[in-house]
Design an enzyme around this catalytic site. Structure first.
Site, PDB file in Angstrom:
ATOM      1  N   GLY A   1       0.740  -1.248   0.000  1.00 33.39           N
ATOM      2  CA  GLY A   1       0.000   0.000   0.000  1.00 33.39           C
ATOM      3  C   GLY A   1       0.770   1.299   0.000  1.00 33.39           C
ATOM      4  O   GLY A   1       0.143   2.363   0.040  1.00 33.39           O
TER       5      GLY A   1
ATOM      6  N   ASP B   1       2.938  -1.363 -10.574  1.00 36.91           N
ATOM      7  CA  ASP B   1       4.177  -1.856  -9.952  1.00 36.91           C
ATOM      8  C   ASP B   1       4.088  -3.374 -10.030  1.00 36.91           C
ATOM      9  O   ASP B   1       3.561  -4.026  -9.148  1.00 36.91           O
ATOM     10  CB  ASP B   1       4.274  -1.367  -8.516  1.00 36.91           C
ATOM     11  CG  ASP B   1       5.617  -1.679  -7.882  1.00 36.91           C
ATOM     12  OD1 ASP B   1       6.449  -2.336  -8.540  1.00 36.91           O
ATOM     13  OD2 ASP B   1       5.850  -1.287  -6.725  1.00 36.91           O
TER      14      ASP B   1
ATOM     15  N   CYS C   1      10.736  -3.576  -9.092  1.00 37.01           N
ATOM     16  CA  CYS C   1      11.852  -3.440  -8.148  1.00 37.01           C
ATOM     17  C   CYS C   1      12.887  -4.521  -8.459  1.00 37.01           C
ATOM     18  O   CYS C   1      13.156  -5.412  -7.647  1.00 37.01           O
ATOM     19  CB  CYS C   1      11.376  -3.531  -6.706  1.00 37.01           C
ATOM     20  SG  CYS C   1      10.398  -4.999  -6.310  1.00 37.01           S
TER      21      CYS C   1
END
Length: 411
Positions: free
Chosen positions: A237, A296, A349
């Site tokens: 979140g 993401d 990432c």
């Protein structure tokens, strides 16, 4: 024996990671249950120390053995823990040996005693930081030897704790209150690992923990006040909180019920609002289009190695094919849900070029260049993309490895 229980826990944790292939975070509750807070902290420090320095520790062990110990031998795990205690935590030699021998449990106690005695007598020192060979080669081919050296240096130390502020206008105030430094408005950095629940501002929801690199994708959506924004793969979140704090009307979607539980808790603590949806993005249909979408995407997460060193052992046989296919499918879905002229930010990432630079946007999306003024000092865009590498902000403690690309939907 004092100190034995946390060392036994560390041996079990290392076995779970390096032999059974289980993520460290998922094993902590099981193997640290019943330990005092100080023993839990010691077990975590020993485990983390071994994972951050395993190539060097193993080279010392092998130098004192007539025959190499098998990689999965319990004696090797015990020796790793004992050496980490001595060389990283300054455990006295006699205590390191005394707490190691009972952990061999019917194994080669004489060998363990002999290896430790030899190394301590010779004044063994920890070798310079290094990556596991497979990653040194992989990232050397991708980014060059300078980045391999930077990654090894980042791995060897516990990374700082980054906080994202709900109100970026209070950056100076909170930096003074917490004794933190800031690399950009809305960001704070504290040294080492922190007991964040005890820090001022946690209970009042003034900030949340978020690596500075992880905060960049939401920032690159630009001003989102009043816009309908979809945060895909949103849990736990941090990016949802950023978007909601900036005034967006956020729909936060994720497949994981347990991770969404954390997202809801973060929303409640910070007093921010978002529509939370538990669904598979590959089959979900929103019934409307969005002004902006943040994706993401699920990835190898290799860019987070400095905070999760176990990844370097869990993902040594990394097969990116399935992940790259999933990332492409999610980007195609996101493109379908954008309003004409809407903005999409794709991020992973990861330090794997196949998941970043190798990704291709679907038809209908155009590159949306990133301006230098949109990024913190020290980081430059490459057209519509941004890449963070291990050498970035080295003196300030580094950042996670990220790839970010920004696109616009055709009119």
């Amino acid at each position: 024996m004092p100190g034995l229980a946390p060392r036994r826990a560390a041996v079990h944790l290392l076995h779970a990671v390096t032999v059974l292939g289980r993520p460290l975070d998922g094993q902590l509750d099981r193997h640290l249950a019943g330990l005092s807070p100080s023993d839990r902290a010691l077990a975590r420090a020993l485990t983390g120390g071994v994972l951050r320095h395993m190539p060097g520790l193993d080279s010392l062990i092998d130098s004192a053995c007539a025959k190499p110990l098998p990689a999965d031998a319990r004696a090797r795990q015990v020796l790793r823990v004992a050496l980490a205690g001595r060389l990283l935590l300054d455990t006295p030699p006699h205590a390191a040996i005394a707490t190691a021998l009972p952990l061999v449990e019917g194994g080669p106690r004489r060998l363990v005693h002999g290896v430790l005695s030899t190394l301590f007598r010779e004044g063994a020192e920890l070798p310079p930081p290094s990556l596991p060979p497979i990653w040194a080669e992989r990232w050397g081919n991708a980014w060059g030897e300078a980045e391999v050296a930077a990654a090894a240096h980042r791995l060897a130390g516990v990374p700082p704790t980054d906080l994202a502020l709900k109100d970026a206008g209070r950056t100076a105030e909170w930096a003074e209150k917490l004794g933190a430094v800031s690399l950009m408005p809305g960001h704070l950095r504290l040294p080492g690992s922190q007991a964040v629940e005890a820090l001022p501002g946690f209970d009042t929801g003034d900030w949340w923990v978020q690596d500075i690199a992880a905060g960049l994708p939401a920032r690159l959506l630009g001003p989102v006040g009043g816009l309908e924004v979809l945060d895909l793969c949103a849990a736990p979140g941090g990016k949802t909180l950023q978007l909601a704090a900036a005034g967006a009307r956020v729909t936060a979607l994720d497949l994981s019920a347990s991770r969404l539980k954390r997202l809801r808790a973060n929303l409640q603590r910070t007093g921010l609002d978002a529509q939370v949806v538990e669904a598979d993005a590959l089959i979900w249909e929103p019934g409307r289009r969005f002004d902006a979408i943040l994706l993401d995407a699920p990835c190898s997460a290799t860019g987070t190695f400095r905070r999760h060193p176990d990844l370097l052992y869990l993902k040594a046989d990394l097969d990116l094919g399935r992940l790259v296919a999933l990332q492409s499918a999610l980007m195609r879905q996101a493109a379908r849900w954008l309003k004409p002229g809407g903005r999409l930010v794709y991020a992973v990432c990861s330090l794997e070029p196949a998941e970043g630079e190798g990704a291709s946007p679907p038809a209908g999306l155009q590159a949306d260049p990133v301006g230098l003024s949109e990024l913190p000092p020290g980081l430059s865009p490459a057209g519509n993309t941004v890449r963070t590498l291990p050498s970035l902000w080295g003196e300030a403690g580094g950042a996670d490895g990220f790839f970010i690309a920004r696109y616009r939907a055709g009119a």
